[in-house]
Design a protein around this motif. Structure first.
Motif, PDB file in Angstrom:
ATOM      1  N   GLY A   1       0.827  -1.203   0.000  1.00 43.81           N
ATOM      2  CA  GLY A   1       0.000   0.000   0.000  1.00 43.81           C
ATOM      3  C   GLY A   1       0.860   1.252   0.000  1.00 43.81           C
ATOM      4  O   GLY A   1       0.553   2.233  -0.680  1.00 43.81           O
ATOM      5  N   THR A   2       1.949   1.217   0.771  1.00 44.67           N
ATOM      6  CA  THR A   2       2.858   2.358   0.823  1.00 44.67           C
ATOM      7  C   THR A   2       3.434   2.628  -0.552  1.00 44.67           C
ATOM      8  O   THR A   2       3.473   3.775  -1.023  1.00 44.67           O
ATOM      9  CB  THR A   2       4.023   2.060   1.802  1.00 44.67           C
ATOM     10  OG1 THR A   2       3.468   1.760   3.082  1.00 44.67           O
ATOM     11  CG2 THR A   2       4.966   3.231   1.901  1.00 44.67           C
TER      12      THR A   2
ATOM     13  N   CYS B   1      -1.445   7.065   9.666  1.00 46.43           N
ATOM     14  CA  CYS B   1      -0.248   6.226   9.625  1.00 46.43           C
ATOM     15  C   CYS B   1       0.890   6.922   8.875  1.00 46.43           C
ATOM     16  O   CYS B   1       0.671   7.823   8.053  1.00 46.43           O
ATOM     17  CB  CYS B   1      -0.563   4.875   9.008  1.00 46.43           C
ATOM     18  SG  CYS B   1      -1.079   5.004   7.305  1.00 46.43           S
TER      19      CYS B   1
ATOM     20  N   ASP C   1      -6.491   7.488  -0.120  1.00 47.77           N
ATOM     21  CA  ASP C   1      -5.889   6.353   0.585  1.00 47.77           C
ATOM     22  C   ASP C   1      -6.994   5.474   1.168  1.00 47.77           C
ATOM     23  O   ASP C   1      -7.556   5.773   2.218  1.00 47.77           O
ATOM     24  CB  ASP C   1      -4.936   6.834   1.681  1.00 47.77           C
ATOM     25  CG  ASP C   1      -4.187   5.658   2.311  1.00 47.77           C
ATOM     26  OD1 ASP C   1      -4.690   4.512   2.223  1.00 47.77           O
ATOM     27  OD2 ASP C   1      -3.110   5.882   2.902  1.00 47.77           O
TER      28      ASP C   1
ATOM     29  N   VAL D   1      -7.580   1.030   4.198  1.00 47.82           N
ATOM     30  CA  VAL D   1      -8.387   0.343   5.213  1.00 47.82           C
ATOM     31  C   VAL D   1      -9.844   0.204   4.779  1.00 47.82           C
ATOM     32  O   VAL D   1     -10.671  -0.283   5.550  1.00 47.82           O
ATOM     33  CB  VAL D   1      -8.323   1.069   6.579  1.00 47.82           C
ATOM     34  CG1 VAL D   1      -6.886   1.270   7.012  1.00 47.82           C
ATOM     35  CG2 VAL D   1      -9.075   2.387   6.559  1.00 47.82           C
TER      36      VAL D   1
ATOM     37  N   SER E   1      -4.370  -1.878   0.440  1.00 50.15           N
ATOM     38  CA  SER E   1      -3.240  -2.633   0.987  1.00 50.15           C
ATOM     39  C   SER E   1      -3.711  -4.041   1.325  1.00 50.15           C
ATOM     40  O   SER E   1      -4.811  -4.222   1.853  1.00 50.15           O
ATOM     41  CB  SER E   1      -2.723  -1.952   2.260  1.00 50.15           C
ATOM     42  OG  SER E   1      -1.935  -2.860   3.015  1.00 50.15           O
TER      43      SER E   1
ATOM     44  N   LYS F   1      -5.272  -6.022   7.112  1.00 48.76           N
ATOM     45  CA  LYS F   1      -6.274  -5.197   6.432  1.00 48.76           C
ATOM     46  C   LYS F   1      -7.502  -6.036   6.064  1.00 48.76           C
ATOM     47  O   LYS F   1      -7.453  -7.263   6.088  1.00 48.76           O
ATOM     48  CB  LYS F   1      -5.662  -4.532   5.183  1.00 48.76           C
ATOM     49  CG  LYS F   1      -4.499  -3.603   5.488  1.00 48.76           C
ATOM     50  CD  LYS F   1      -4.950  -2.316   6.189  1.00 48.76           C
ATOM     51  CE  LYS F   1      -3.841  -1.603   6.922  1.00 48.76           C
ATOM     52  NZ  LYS F   1      -2.914  -0.874   6.084  1.00 48.76           N
TER      53      LYS F   1
HETATM   54  C1  LIG Z   1      -1.850   0.015   5.950  1.00 50.36           C
HETATM   55  C2  LIG Z   1      -1.917   1.405   5.420  1.00 50.36           C
HETATM   56  C3  LIG Z   1      -1.019   1.884   4.456  1.00 50.36           C
HETATM   57  C4  LIG Z   1       0.185   1.112   4.015  1.00 50.36           C
HETATM   58  O1  LIG Z   1      -0.065  -0.113   3.449  1.00 50.36           O
HETATM   59  P1  LIG Z   1       1.139  -1.201   3.462  1.00 50.36           P
HETATM   60  O2  LIG Z   1       0.615  -2.263   2.560  1.00 50.36           O
HETATM   61  O3  LIG Z   1       1.306  -1.639   4.863  1.00 50.36           O
HETATM   62  O4  LIG Z   1       2.340  -0.530   2.918  1.00 50.36           O
HETATM   63  C5  LIG Z   1      -1.191   3.154   3.966  1.00 50.36           C
HETATM   64  N1  LIG Z   1      -2.192   3.941   4.391  1.00 50.36           N
HETATM   65  C6  LIG Z   1      -3.079   3.525   5.309  1.00 50.36           C
HETATM   66  C7  LIG Z   1      -4.189   4.430   5.728  1.00 50.36           C
HETATM   67  C8  LIG Z   1      -2.952   2.260   5.865  1.00 50.36           C
HETATM   68  O5  LIG Z   1      -3.808   1.878   6.813  1.00 50.36           O
END
Ligand SMILES: *Cc1c(COP(=O)(O)O)cnc(C)c1O
Length: 377
Positions: free
Chosen positions: A61-62, A87, A158, A161, A182, A187
């Protein structure tokens, strides 16, 4: 036995499938372990599920956030408006690209970025807005959409979640020029590995992201690099596993929603005893995490621990107060709602593996704590 905050048995029913897929992909004569036919199929299914023009699977997700911001042309000297409460990747993604995260305070009850605050922070260098859905509540995307449209600033949603959530009939992820999910284990559509996904209605943006995730190659001609890209690819075993799990995803989401609604029902009368639930609606909700706001948060956490319930404080300080991001905190700005959320928020277990008896036990424990506060207030 303690009730765990995250489900340790989330994949128990799928162990045989997972091992079968390791065997299948591992022994496939094609010997293709990333970005193969299974990833392509997974992307098609995800694209069609939300009605996107394109869906691009990537490393996390990042990294999905980084890919989208890069494709939007965000770089040195640009500003990206992000929530002050949330986050780390929200602030890190713009910062890693040389841009400045500009922190917007949040709504004190829903805890998502306040669009009025975001509007106030838009300036000549603002390149993108990056609101995030939080815990169980989606950000006010209609307001952010209007704000982006009226200012010509790009909108990255984003939805890490919020996969599976909808707001006013539109899926989470589809309000922005691009949205990200993500698949990290915890999640809502988590998997036993690392991965993410970008969905977008903008075909051109999608194509840029496709190139960026694999060293700037266009997927047709290898070793021709149209632009500077990243390594953010997707695993074939995980793609096959997610294809297997996707049909039952709504069922798990629904179980989460039911648990959340039960809590909200049970806690409805606790507001005057210092415990506030998220808002009631089904629309614009996501049920990733059930988060309370409690006057005596740390005492409640201890009370629950004594009742063998694992609860969790997500963010104990706002992003602009984190050592890594403090240099982006604008002098003279303050984030009182984010500060207060850090002191008061406490998340309860809501994962789909909880039994009714466990959910009831958790609700009883919270109500019992509130009763002890009635006399002391
Ligand atoms: C979990 C999360 C991310 C990052 O996702 P990863 O797959 O862990 O890199 C980014 N933004 C939000 C709001 C998240 O909850």
């Amino acid at each position: 036995m303690t009730i765990p905050f995250f489900a340790p048995d989330l994949f128990d029913a799928d162990h045989e499938t997972l091992l079968g897929l390791v065997r299948e992909v591992g022994l496939d004569p094609e010997q293709k372990f990333i970005l193969g036919s299974r990833t392509a199929e997974f992307e098609r299914v995800q694209r069609d599920a939300v009605g996107a023009a394109d869906a691009i699977a990537c490393g996390s997700g990042t990294s999905a956030l980084l890919l989208v911001l890069t494709a939007m042309g965000v770089g040195t000297g640009d500003e990206v408006v992000v929530p002050a409460f949330g986050c780390a990747p929200l602030a890190a993604a713009p910062a890693l690209l040389g841009a400045t995260p500009v922190f917007a305070d949040i709504d004190p009850v829903t805890l998502v970025a306040d669009p009025v605050e975001a509007a106030r922070l838009i300036g000549p260098r603002t390149k993108a807005l990056l609101p995030a859905h939080m815990f169980s509540v989606m950000a006010d995307m209609p307001a952010f959409r209007r704000l982006a449209d009226s200012t010509g600033v790009r909108l990255l949603e984003d939805s890490a979640v919020a996969q599976g959530g909808t707001l006013a009939g539109r899926p989470a992820g589809m309000w922005g020029d691009a949205g990200v999910y993500s698949f990290v284990q915890v999640k809502t559509f988590g998997m036993p590995g690392e991965g993410g996904l970008v969905v977008t209605g903008d075909e051109e943006l999608g194509q840029a992201i496709r190139m960026l995730r694999n060293h700037g190659q266009d997927g047709r001609q290898r070793f021709v690099h149209h632009r500077i890209g990243w390594n953010s690819r997707f695993d074939e075993i995980m793609a096959a596993f997610q294809l297997h799990r996707f049909p039952s995803f709504p069922e798990r989401l629904n179980r989460r929603a039911k648990i959340g609604e039960y809590y909200t029902e049970r806690f409805a009368s606790l507001a005057d005893r210092g415990i506030l639930t998220p808002p009631r609606d089904r629309d614009g909700r996501c049920f990733y995490v059930y988060n309370l706001l409690a006057d005596h948060r740390d005492a409640l956490l201890k009370h629950l621990a004594d009742a063998d319930i694992d609860s969790h404080v997500y963010y104990r300080s706002p992003l602009p107060s984190q050592p890594g991001f403090a240099r982006f905190a604008r002098p003279g700005e303050a984030w009182p709602a984010a500060e207060r959320a850090c002191q008061r928020s406490l998340a309860l277990p809501i994962h789909p593996m909880l039994t009714d008896a466990q959910v009831e036990h958790i609700a009883d424990a919270v109500c019992h704590f509130a009763d002890t506060k009635r006399t002391s207030r």
